[in-house]
Every structure is written in structure tokens, then in C-alpha cells.
Design a protein around this motif. Structure first.
Motif, mmCIF file in Angstrom:
data_model
loop_
_atom_site.group_PDB
_atom_site.id
_atom_site.type_symbol
_atom_site.label_atom_id
_atom_site.label_comp_id
_atom_site.label_asym_id
_atom_site.label_seq_id
_atom_site.Cartn_x
_atom_site.Cartn_y
_atom_site.Cartn_z
ATOM 1 N N ALA A 1 -11.553 11.696 10.351
ATOM 2 C CA ALA A 1 -10.896 10.826 10.812
ATOM 3 C C ALA A 1 -10.403 9.946 9.819
ATOM 4 O O ALA A 1 -9.264 9.465 9.697
ATOM 5 N N THR A 2 -11.443 9.528 9.017
ATOM 6 C CA THR A 2 -11.139 8.683 7.798
ATOM 7 C C THR A 2 -9.998 9.395 7.082
ATOM 8 O O THR A 2 -9.108 8.897 6.394
ATOM 9 N N LEU A 3 -10.384 10.492 6.545
ATOM 10 C CA LEU A 3 -9.696 11.543 5.685
ATOM 11 C C LEU A 3 -8.217 11.664 6.316
ATOM 12 O O LEU A 3 -7.139 11.664 5.461
ATOM 13 N N LEU A 4 -7.997 11.821 7.627
ATOM 14 C CA LEU A 4 -6.736 12.183 8.244
ATOM 15 C C LEU A 4 -5.883 10.766 7.871
ATOM 16 O O LEU A 4 -4.770 10.697 7.765
ATOM 17 N N LEU A 5 -6.484 9.692 8.445
ATOM 18 C CA LEU A 5 -5.887 8.374 8.353
ATOM 19 C C LEU A 5 -5.572 8.038 6.740
ATOM 20 O O LEU A 5 -4.275 7.739 6.483
ATOM 21 N N ALA A 6 -6.300 8.265 5.801
ATOM 22 C CA ALA A 6 -6.020 7.550 4.557
ATOM 23 C C ALA A 6 -5.105 8.622 3.912
ATOM 24 O O ALA A 6 -4.204 8.262 3.306
ATOM 25 N N ALA A 7 -5.247 10.033 4.145
ATOM 26 C CA ALA A 7 -4.375 10.815 3.528
ATOM 27 C C ALA A 7 -2.947 10.710 4.155
ATOM 28 O O ALA A 7 -1.898 10.966 3.319
ATOM 29 N N SER A 8 -2.784 10.801 5.399
ATOM 30 C CA SER A 8 -1.506 10.804 5.979
ATOM 31 C C SER A 8 -0.896 9.402 5.725
ATOM 32 O O SER A 8 0.522 9.284 5.507
ATOM 33 N N GLU A 9 -1.373 8.266 5.653
ATOM 34 C CA GLU A 9 -0.769 7.022 5.152
ATOM 35 C C GLU A 9 -0.160 7.260 3.636
ATOM 36 O O GLU A 9 0.915 6.918 3.354
ATOM 37 N N GLY A 10 -1.098 7.834 2.977
ATOM 38 C CA GLY A 10 -0.721 8.007 1.297
ATOM 39 C C GLY A 10 0.680 9.041 1.453
ATOM 40 O O GLY A 10 1.476 8.903 0.835
ATOM 41 N N ALA A 11 0.627 9.920 2.319
ATOM 42 C CA ALA A 11 1.672 10.930 2.297
ATOM 43 C C ALA A 11 2.908 10.564 2.973
ATOM 44 O O ALA A 11 4.026 10.701 2.576
ATOM 45 N N VAL A 12 2.903 9.454 3.811
ATOM 46 C CA VAL A 12 3.792 8.909 4.492
ATOM 47 C C VAL A 12 4.631 7.915 3.275
ATOM 48 O O VAL A 12 5.856 8.142 3.249
ATOM 49 N N ILE A 13 3.765 7.421 2.476
ATOM 50 C CA ILE A 13 4.424 6.374 1.700
ATOM 51 C C ILE A 13 5.307 7.456 0.289
ATOM 52 O O ILE A 13 6.227 7.114 0.224
ATOM 53 N N LEU A 14 4.562 8.450 -0.054
ATOM 54 C CA LEU A 14 5.096 9.286 -0.955
ATOM 55 C C LEU A 14 6.458 9.915 -0.417
ATOM 56 O O LEU A 14 7.189 10.178 -0.990
ATOM 57 N N SER A 15 6.292 10.498 0.881
ATOM 58 C CA SER A 15 7.711 10.862 1.519
ATOM 59 C C SER A 15 8.539 10.026 1.753
ATOM 60 O O SER A 15 9.806 10.363 1.647
#
Length: 188
Positions: free
Chosen positions: A147-161
Motif C-alpha cells: 500500500a505504501t509502495l503503490l501510493l508513493a510510486a503512483s504519486e511520483g509517476a503521476v507527477i512525471l507523467s
């Protein structure tokens, strides 16, 4: 009807936070976006802008939990897919203009109270995601970790995208996360 105006203002604030950030989420911008009467500002939010932003943070967390509950009781990878697909949809429907309202508040507020409010909302979101992942077949420990990984990684991926204006980075992160999750599920 008064609650409808307040709800419209909170939802408008969420949209503005997601697209324009905290600085671009003024009362006048919310009024313009929602068509709410100007006199309703301090009627519904006597505590000022911080009260509106706190309500938007709370509603964002509630909205996220509501979306996740669509897959309650489903396998963990289906929960994660919905989580990631929701971000993908936000990015594409907004033309890569929208991101996370909670991130907008976290990175731009000078208010320790609002920052803590955002932290609480993130924690609620993560804990609910963790619970659904554990119900979906992960151990409690793995559910929390993913859950922590999904949240943190997806937030970063959203910013980069958003920065690149395409899904390449987001899809790479999403695919990697799902592969890791499926590998964890497959491991006895």
C-alpha cells in the motif's frame, strides 16, 4: 440546498488543487468554477481558506476510499489495478493537467495544521488500501508494504507523467508494481 453549495465548493476546490495547486485555489477561483454565490464563502467556511482546503483534503481521502471499495473482497492485484487505473484515467481525462490534491496541499502550504491534515488523509488512504490488499490475499505486513509502495510510486509517476504529457513513465511504474505484487502473491 445549503449543503449542495458547500459540496460544490469543496469539489471545486479539489479540482483546482489538482490542476492549479494551492496558490491557484482561491475563494474567487472556487466561486468562478462552481457558480456558488459569493455570500456563501464565509457562511460555509467561516474559518477561511484553510477550512475550505481542509474540507477538500477530507473529501479527497473519502473519494479515494470510495473508489477502492469498488474492489473490496477482490484479489489484491485487482485492487491495485483499480488504484492504478484511477490515476491513469485522471491523467488522460484531464489532458495531463490534473494530479493529486493532497500533494498540492502538502508541497505548497505554510500551515502546519494543513500539512498534518494532508498527512492524516494520506494515512487513511494508505491504511484502507493496505486492508483491501490484505483481504485480497497478501499478509498484513505485505499489504502495508505494498500500500505504501503503490501510493508513493503512483504519486511520483503521476507527477512525471504530467511533466512529460504522456503515460510512458506511469505505465512503466504501474507494470512494475503489478509484477511485484503478483510475484508476492505467488510466493507461498
Amino acid at each position: 440546498m445549503a449543503n449542495d453549495v458547500r459540496t460544490k465548493m469543496v469539489e471545486g476546490a479539489i479540482r483546482l488543487l489538482a490542476t492549479r495547486g494551492l496558490a491557484g485555489t482561491s475563494f474567487s477561483e472556487v466561486i468562478e468554477l462552481t457558480g456558488a454565490p459569493r455570500g456563501s464563502i464565509y457562511h460555509h467556511f467561516p474559518g477561511g481558506k484553510d477550512e475550505l482546503i481542509a474540507a477538500a483534503v477530507d473529501r479527497s481521502a473519502t473519494n479515494a476510499v470510495t473508489v477502492l471499495d469498488q474492489r473490496a473482497g477482490r484479489p489484491a492485484d485487482e485492487v491495485a489495478e483499480l488504484f492504478l487505473d484511477t490515476w491513469r484515467l485522471l491523467l488522460t481525462r484531464s489532458g495531463f493537467e490534473a494530479g493529486c490534491a493532497l500533494v498540492a496541499v502538502t508541497v505548497d502550504t505554510d500551515s502546519e495544521e494543513l500539512r498534518m491534515h494532508a498527512a492524516t488523509a494520506f494515512r487513511t488512504w494508505r491504511e484502507h488500501l493496505s486492508l483491501l490488499l490484505a483481504r485480497g490475499g497478501l499478509s498484513v505486513e505485505d499489504g502495508d508494504r505494498f500500500a505504501t509502495l503503490l501510493l508513493a510510486a503512483s504519486e511520483g509517476a503521476v507527477i512525471l507523467s504530467r511533466a512529460s504529457g504522456d503515460l510512458t513513465t506511469f505505465d512503466l511504474v504501474a507494470d512494475t508494481l503489478l509484477q511485484q505484487l503478483r510475484a508476492t502473491i505467488a510466493t507461498p
